[in-house]
Design a protein around this motif. Structure first.
Motif, PDB file in Angstrom:
ATOM      1  N   LEU A 113       0.848  -1.190   0.000  1.00  0.00           N
ATOM      2  CA  LEU A 113       0.000   0.000   0.000  1.00  0.00           C
ATOM      3  C   LEU A 113       0.884   1.240   0.000  1.00  0.00           C
ATOM      4  CD1 LEU A 113      -2.748   1.369   0.303  1.00  0.00           C
ATOM      5  CD2 LEU A 113      -2.617   0.921   2.760  1.00  0.00           C
ATOM      6  N   SER A 114       0.683   2.066  -0.983  1.00  0.00           N
ATOM      7  CA  SER A 114       1.392   3.335  -1.053  1.00  0.00           C
ATOM      8  C   SER A 114       0.349   4.439  -0.907  1.00  0.00           C
ATOM      9  CB  SER A 114       2.122   3.454  -2.389  1.00  0.00           C
ATOM     10  OG  SER A 114       2.868   4.633  -2.451  1.00  0.00           O
ATOM     11  N   MET A 115       0.553   5.312   0.044  1.00  0.00           N
ATOM     12  CA  MET A 115      -0.471   6.322   0.282  1.00  0.00           C
ATOM     13  C   MET A 115       0.169   7.660   0.619  1.00  0.00           C
ATOM     14  SD  MET A 115      -1.852   4.668   3.832  1.00  0.00           S
ATOM     15  CE  MET A 115      -2.942   5.965   4.348  1.00  0.00           C
ATOM     16  N   GLN A 116      -0.618   8.689   0.468  1.00  0.00           N
ATOM     17  CA  GLN A 116      -0.145  10.039   0.740  1.00  0.00           C
ATOM     18  C   GLN A 116      -0.274  10.339   2.216  1.00  0.00           C
ATOM     19  OE1 GLN A 116       1.044  12.361  -1.403  1.00  0.00           O
ATOM     20  NE2 GLN A 116       0.851  11.114  -3.233  1.00  0.00           N
ATOM     21  N   GLU A 117       0.606  11.174   2.720  1.00  0.00           N
ATOM     22  CA  GLU A 117       0.450  11.655   4.090  1.00  0.00           C
ATOM     23  C   GLU A 117      -0.898  12.348   4.229  1.00  0.00           C
ATOM     24  OE1 GLU A 117       3.835  14.145   5.114  1.00  0.00           O
ATOM     25  OE2 GLU A 117       4.515  12.574   6.488  1.00  0.00           O
ATOM     26  N   GLY A 118      -1.479  12.224   5.380  1.00  0.00           N
ATOM     27  CA  GLY A 118      -2.739  12.894   5.677  1.00  0.00           C
ATOM     28  C   GLY A 118      -3.972  12.085   5.323  1.00  0.00           C
ATOM     29  N   LYS A 119      -3.808  11.011   4.549  1.00  0.00           N
ATOM     30  CA  LYS A 119      -4.961  10.198   4.140  1.00  0.00           C
ATOM     31  C   LYS A 119      -5.246   9.108   5.164  1.00  0.00           C
ATOM     32  CE  LYS A 119      -5.423  12.067  -0.008  1.00  0.00           C
ATOM     33  NZ  LYS A 119      -6.611  12.860  -0.378  1.00  0.00           N
ATOM     34  N   ASN A 120      -6.458   8.570   5.066  1.00  0.00           N
ATOM     35  CA  ASN A 120      -6.876   7.454   5.911  1.00  0.00           C
ATOM     36  C   ASN A 120      -6.897   6.184   5.078  1.00  0.00           C
ATOM     37  OD1 ASN A 120      -7.404   9.462   7.770  1.00  0.00           O
ATOM     38  ND2 ASN A 120      -9.588   9.515   7.296  1.00  0.00           N
ATOM     39  N   TYR A 121      -6.551   5.076   5.737  1.00  0.00           N
ATOM     40  CA  TYR A 121      -6.678   3.805   5.013  1.00  0.00           C
ATOM     41  C   TYR A 121      -6.825   2.665   6.003  1.00  0.00           C
ATOM     42  CZ  TYR A 121      -6.652   1.229   0.693  1.00  0.00           C
ATOM     43  OH  TYR A 121      -7.033   0.479  -0.380  1.00  0.00           O
ATOM     44  N   THR A 122      -7.272   1.510   5.474  1.00  0.00           N
ATOM     45  CA  THR A 122      -7.519   0.338   6.305  1.00  0.00           C
ATOM     46  C   THR A 122      -6.836  -0.889   5.716  1.00  0.00           C
ATOM     47  OG1 THR A 122      -9.663   1.213   7.011  1.00  0.00           O
ATOM     48  CG2 THR A 122      -9.291  -1.148   7.316  1.00  0.00           C
ATOM     49  N   ILE A 123      -6.193  -1.646   6.585  1.00  0.00           N
ATOM     50  CA  ILE A 123      -5.638  -2.951   6.215  1.00  0.00           C
ATOM     51  C   ILE A 123      -6.569  -4.015   6.767  1.00  0.00           C
ATOM     52  CG2 ILE A 123      -3.674  -4.517   6.480  1.00  0.00           C
ATOM     53  CD1 ILE A 123      -1.940  -1.997   6.979  1.00  0.00           C
ATOM     54  N   TYR A 124      -6.862  -5.020   5.953  1.00  0.00           N
ATOM     55  CA  TYR A 124      -7.803  -6.060   6.341  1.00  0.00           C
ATOM     56  C   TYR A 124      -7.079  -7.373   6.609  1.00  0.00           C
ATOM     57  CZ  TYR A 124     -11.209  -2.770   4.567  1.00  0.00           C
ATOM     58  OH  TYR A 124     -11.962  -1.647   4.370  1.00  0.00           O
ATOM     59  N   CYS A 125      -7.586  -8.093   7.600  1.00  0.00           N
ATOM     60  CA  CYS A 125      -7.008  -9.371   7.970  1.00  0.00           C
ATOM     61  C   CYS A 125      -8.138 -10.382   8.168  1.00  0.00           C
ATOM     62  CB  CYS A 125      -6.198  -9.218   9.254  1.00  0.00           C
ATOM     63  SG  CYS A 125      -5.542 -10.758   9.905  1.00  0.00           S
ATOM     64  N   ASN A 126      -8.201 -11.367   7.306  1.00  0.00           N
ATOM     65  CA  ASN A 126      -9.193 -12.434   7.431  1.00  0.00           C
ATOM     66  C   ASN A 126      -8.518 -13.708   7.915  1.00  0.00           C
ATOM     67  OD1 ASN A 126     -10.312 -10.706   4.916  1.00  0.00           O
ATOM     68  ND2 ASN A 126     -11.982 -11.653   6.048  1.00  0.00           N
ATOM     69  N   TYR A 127      -9.218 -14.458   8.748  1.00  0.00           N
ATOM     70  CA  TYR A 127      -8.678 -15.733   9.184  1.00  0.00           C
ATOM     71  C   TYR A 127      -9.738 -16.812   9.009  1.00  0.00           C
ATOM     72  CZ  TYR A 127     -10.823 -14.160  13.567  1.00  0.00           C
ATOM     73  OH  TYR A 127     -11.693 -13.678  14.515  1.00  0.00           O
ATOM     74  N   SER A 128      -9.280 -18.038   8.801  1.00  0.00           N
ATOM     75  CA  SER A 128     -10.181 -19.054   8.245  1.00  0.00           C
ATOM     76  C   SER A 128     -10.934 -19.892   9.269  1.00  0.00           C
ATOM     77  CB  SER A 128      -9.398 -19.995   7.332  1.00  0.00           C
ATOM     78  OG  SER A 128      -8.358 -20.630   8.076  1.00  0.00           O
TER      79      SER A 128
END
Lengths: 116, 111
Positions: free
Chosen positions: B11-26
């Motif tokens: 994930l490459s993102m700009q400073e000041g932005k919001n983002y989410t990383i997702y983690c699924n488990y089985s």
């Protein structure tokens, strides 16, 4: 403050040498782990120990052995180092499962091993 | 066998932005972990999530757990360059002592 230490940060060995990587934890943890980390492959478990003198193979035990003679110390041994064992080696420890244990793993600083 | 999948992996993102990383488990797990790793360094524990609906926050990072959906998220608010690192999620299978790690999300925050 919890602490896991590893004997070397950087190590350079020659093919065929016997290599010892040492890990010591001061948290009285039951469990100790050895992982290797390679780009694109994530963390791979080599061996796991849940008690003194007890061990269990992980996902990639071939070419490695371990020793746990004391609770605080877990050693990884490369009997005859090969170039494909060049990697970052990470040791970790955790409390045993049960009760309110978080089972959180605490990692050492890592040993970057190069086998020439 | 428990499997842990993260996305995105990069994930490459700009400073000041919001983002989410997702983690699924089985499979079922009641312990979910987030770790941070800086380049050339070891893993540092960020959060331990123990129950459904758990939410933990540290600075610009907030982690949550939905055990019914088998999903954890790591939300980054108003990203800053110092948060550039690889983030791993991991889950503990029921009755086991060995945490299963995801492949990691490499986060690069551009100034």
């Amino acid at each position: 403050d919890v602490k896991v230490t590893q004997s070397s940060r950087y190590l350079v060995k020659r093919t065929g040498e016997k290599v010892f990587l040492e890990c010591v934890q001061d948290m009285d943890h039951e469990n100790m782990f050895w992982y290797r980390q390679d780009p694109g492959l994530g963390l791979r478990l080599i061996y796991f120990s849940y008690d003194v003198k007890m061990k269990e193979k992980g996902d990639i035990p071939e070419g490695y052995s371990v020793s746990r003679e004391k609770k605080e110390r877990f050693s990884l041994i490369l009997e005859s180092a090969s170039t494909n064992q060049t990697s970052m080696y990470l040791c970790a420890s955790s409390r045993a499962t049960g009760g309110w244990s978080y089972n959180e793993q605490f990692f050492g600083p890592g040993t970057r091993l190069t086998v020439l | 066998e428990l499997k842990v999948e993260q996305n995105p992996l990069f994930l490459s993102m700009q400073e000041g932005k919001n983002y989410t990383i997702y983690c699924n488990y089985s499979t079922t797990s009641d312990r979910l972990y987030w770790y941070r790793q800086d380049p050339g360094k070891s893993l540092e524990s960020l959060f331990v999530l123990l129950s459904n609906g758990a939410v933990k926050q540290e600075g610009r990072l907030m982690a949550s757990l939905d055990t019914k959906a088998r999903l954890s998220t790591l939300h980054i608010t108003a990203a800053v360059h110092d948060l550039s690192a690889t983030y791993f999620c991991a889950a503990l299978p029921d009755g086991d002592d060995k945490i299963i790690f995801g492949k990691g999300t490499r986060l690069h925050i551009l100034p």
